[in-house]
Design a protein around this motif. Structure first.
Motif, short mmCIF file in Angstrom:
data_model
loop_
_atom_site.label_atom_id
_atom_site.label_comp_id
_atom_site.label_asym_id
_atom_site.label_seq_id
_atom_site.Cartn_x
_atom_site.Cartn_y
_atom_site.Cartn_z
N UNK A 1 63.32 71.59 26.56
CA UNK A 1 61.95 71.57 27.06
C UNK A 1 61.84 70.73 28.32
N UNK A 2 62.51 69.58 28.33
CA UNK A 2 62.47 68.73 29.52
C UNK A 2 63.23 69.37 30.67
N UNK A 3 64.33 70.08 30.36
CA UNK A 3 65.08 70.76 31.44
C UNK A 3 64.24 71.84 32.08
N UNK A 4 63.47 72.59 31.26
CA UNK A 4 62.61 73.62 31.84
C UNK A 4 61.56 73.01 32.75
N UNK A 5 60.99 71.90 32.30
CA UNK A 5 59.97 71.23 33.12
C UNK A 5 60.60 70.64 34.38
N UNK A 6 61.81 70.09 34.26
CA UNK A 6 62.50 69.56 35.43
C UNK A 6 62.84 70.67 36.41
N UNK A 7 63.33 71.81 35.87
CA UNK A 7 63.63 72.95 36.74
C UNK A 7 62.41 73.46 37.47
N UNK A 8 61.27 73.45 36.76
CA UNK A 8 60.03 73.88 37.41
C UNK A 8 59.66 72.93 38.54
N UNK A 9 59.77 71.61 38.29
CA UNK A 9 59.44 70.63 39.33
C UNK A 9 60.38 70.76 40.52
N UNK A 10 61.67 70.98 40.27
CA UNK A 10 62.62 71.15 41.37
C UNK A 10 62.33 72.41 42.17
N UNK A 11 62.00 73.50 41.47
CA UNK A 11 61.69 74.75 42.18
C UNK A 11 60.46 74.57 43.06
N UNK A 12 59.45 73.88 42.53
CA UNK A 12 58.23 73.65 43.32
C UNK A 12 58.55 72.79 44.53
N UNK A 13 59.39 71.74 44.33
CA UNK A 13 59.71 70.86 45.45
C UNK A 13 60.51 71.57 46.53
N UNK A 14 61.26 72.62 46.14
CA UNK A 14 62.05 73.38 47.11
C UNK A 14 61.27 74.56 47.67
N UNK A 15 60.03 74.72 47.24
CA UNK A 15 59.20 75.80 47.77
C UNK A 15 59.46 77.15 47.15
N UNK A 16 60.21 77.18 46.03
CA UNK A 16 60.48 78.45 45.36
C UNK A 16 59.38 78.75 44.36
N UNK A 17 59.19 80.05 44.11
CA UNK A 17 58.19 80.47 43.13
C UNK A 17 58.75 80.27 41.73
#
Length: 473
Positions: free
Chosen positions: A209-225
């Motif tokens: 669950x934390x990895x999914x949330x971390x992946x989402x935050x990283x994707x947002x920080x990189x400008x990915x959808x």
């Protein structure tokens, strides 16, 4: 060390220590518990025999009656019983009777008749009206040879005239103790194993669950959808909501600032042209020049309106994180609608249109966005296709992908421009007019394709340029 492993190690330490202390405590209580239960049975048996033997003992006829034979026969019995899965093939009670002076007058083993047992606690204490019991080793150096003895008084009008002692070796209880300990160890190990498995699953779920949330935050920080992970209640859902709210606030602020800068930059040129033409129109000039400047104002105004409309459409798509609706869209019908909307331009340039899409081929997505995207693609292709050129639309299904292609006959795209065609506000001069477009059309197409989980590719092919869109089937 990952958080999930740390949580699991703490859980293992807690479960291990708890299991150890619980098991060790219970194991220590098994042997005393079994012996206490056995002692309680010996008390009942001794008191029962004391009442049975009382009359013969008072008459002094114990050794003359059948008691010695009965006790001997009792010692030779083979019960052939199965207790808790363990066989019992012999009796283990030893019974002896002592008189008021502590001398043995009857012994089921036949070994101690006539001996003085007055010093043993089972006899000594019972003769004095106390509870008489002892545990003595038959072999001094062997702790497993201990035997429990429980005495009961033989009374005559309230006076103690003798003692009946029932003895049982502790070794006869050991198989039951061992079996109970083994079963307890197996059950304990099983429970600890299940506890550790549960802890491992809990740690894995929390880490995932934390990895999914971390992946989402990283994707947002990189400008990915990216799609916001969904959780069912609890702190994780609150955390995900807080992260999404923070992303929305920060992204919205940056988005507005970026668009204000880009819009200001792009509007400078048409505004300057309009202002210059307006200033010139304030002076006297021939009608032909006046008409030309009015035409410039009209074309630059249309350019500004077109730019603003394109920006608004692009902004709506970029701010979305998923499709609002999903339906099966017939690609052939969609392509025909787009071609009909540009029918005047196609016929005006005398283009050859080849529509090679199977009528039964459908794409799962949002019809309105797909139509806008194909419309932008076709409009871009018409800008670069020479008069009498060829337009070809095709689609096919390959494995788990659906492939849509638009080919237009044109000059090859320069190598330096291929990688920048979908970049916002980047555009190449049109062959017919030499002017550039808003540079937002292909960027809009790419956003729509990514919103549908697909990919876009533009490249030079033999005889022209081909745009390929790949969507999940």
């Amino acid at each position: 060390m990952p958080l999930g492993i740390r949580i699991f190690l703490v859980y293992v330490l807690f479960v291990g220590l708890t299991g150890y202390f619980v098991l060790s405590t219970v194991m220590e209580e098994i042997r005393p518990g079994v012996r206490q239960s056995t002692e309680e049975t010996l008390v009942d048996t001794a008191n029962l025999l004391a009442e049975i033997l009382r009359d013969d003992f008072k008459a002094g006829t114990l050794s003359e009656n059948r008691w010695p034979e009965l006790l001997k026969a009792y010692g030779e019995r083979q019960p052939a019983a199965t207790i808790w899965g363990l066989p019992k093939n012999q009796v283990n009670h030893r019974i002896y009777v002592t008189d008021a002076e502590g001398k043995v007058v009857l012994d089921s083993s036949g070994l101690a008749v006539g001996q003085d047992y007055s010093r043993w606690n089972d006899v000594y204490l019972t003769l004095r009206g106390q509870y008489g019991a002892r545990s003595s080793r038959s072999v001094a150096d062997d702790p497993n040879s201990s035997v429990m003895h429980v005495g009961a008084p033989i009374r005559d009008n309230g006076r103690i005239i003798g003692v009946v002692t029932v003895a049982k070796p502790n070794s006869s209880l050991q198989p039951y103790v061992d079996r109970t300990e083994r079963r307890l160890l197996w059950y304990g190990a099983g429970l600890i194993g299940l506890g550790l498995l549960f802890g491992a699953l809990l740690s894995w779920w929390l880490s995932a669950a934390l990895r999914r949330l971390t992946g989402y935050a990283q994707a947002v920080s990189e400008g990915r959808r990216a799609e916001l992970p969904h959780y069912r209640g609890g702190e994780l859902e609150q955390l995900a909501t807080a992260v999404e709210h923070m992303r929305t606030q920060l992204e919205g602020k940056a988005y507005v600032e970026r668009y204000v800068h880009t819009l200001t930059h792009e509007l400078k040129s048409p505004l300057a042209a309009i202002r210059g033409a307006a200033e010139l129109l304030q002076s006297d000039m021939p009608g032909e020049q006046r008409a030309r400047f009015v035409s410039n104002i009209d074309s630059e105004s249309a350019r500004m309106q077109h730019l603003i409309e394109r920006l608004l459409n692009l902004a709506q798509v970029e701010q979305r994180h998923g499709l609002e609706e999903r339906e099966a869209v017939p690609l052939a019908e969609l392509a025909n609608q787009v071609l009909d909307s540009q029918k005047a331009r196609i016929e005006g340039k005398g283009l050859q249109v080849e529509q090679r899409i199977d009528p039964g081929l459908k794409l799962s997505g949002e019809a309105f966005l797909l139509r806008q995207a194909l419309g932008n693609l076709l409009e871009n292709a018409l800008d670069f296709t020479p008069a009498g050129g060829v337009l070809r639309l095709s689609a096919s299904r390959a494995g788990d992908q659906l492939r849509f292609s638009l080919f237009n006959q044109a000059e090859p795209i320069p190598d330096y421009a291929l990688a920048r065609l979908t970049e916002r506000f980047y555009s190449l001069p049109r062959p017919d007019s030499g002017r550039k477009s808003t540079g937002l059309g292909l960027n809009f197409v790419e956003e729509v394709v990514q919103l549908h989980g697909g990919q876009m590719q533009i490249g030079n092919v033999e005889g022209g340029v081909e745009v390929t869109l790949r969507f999940p089937a």
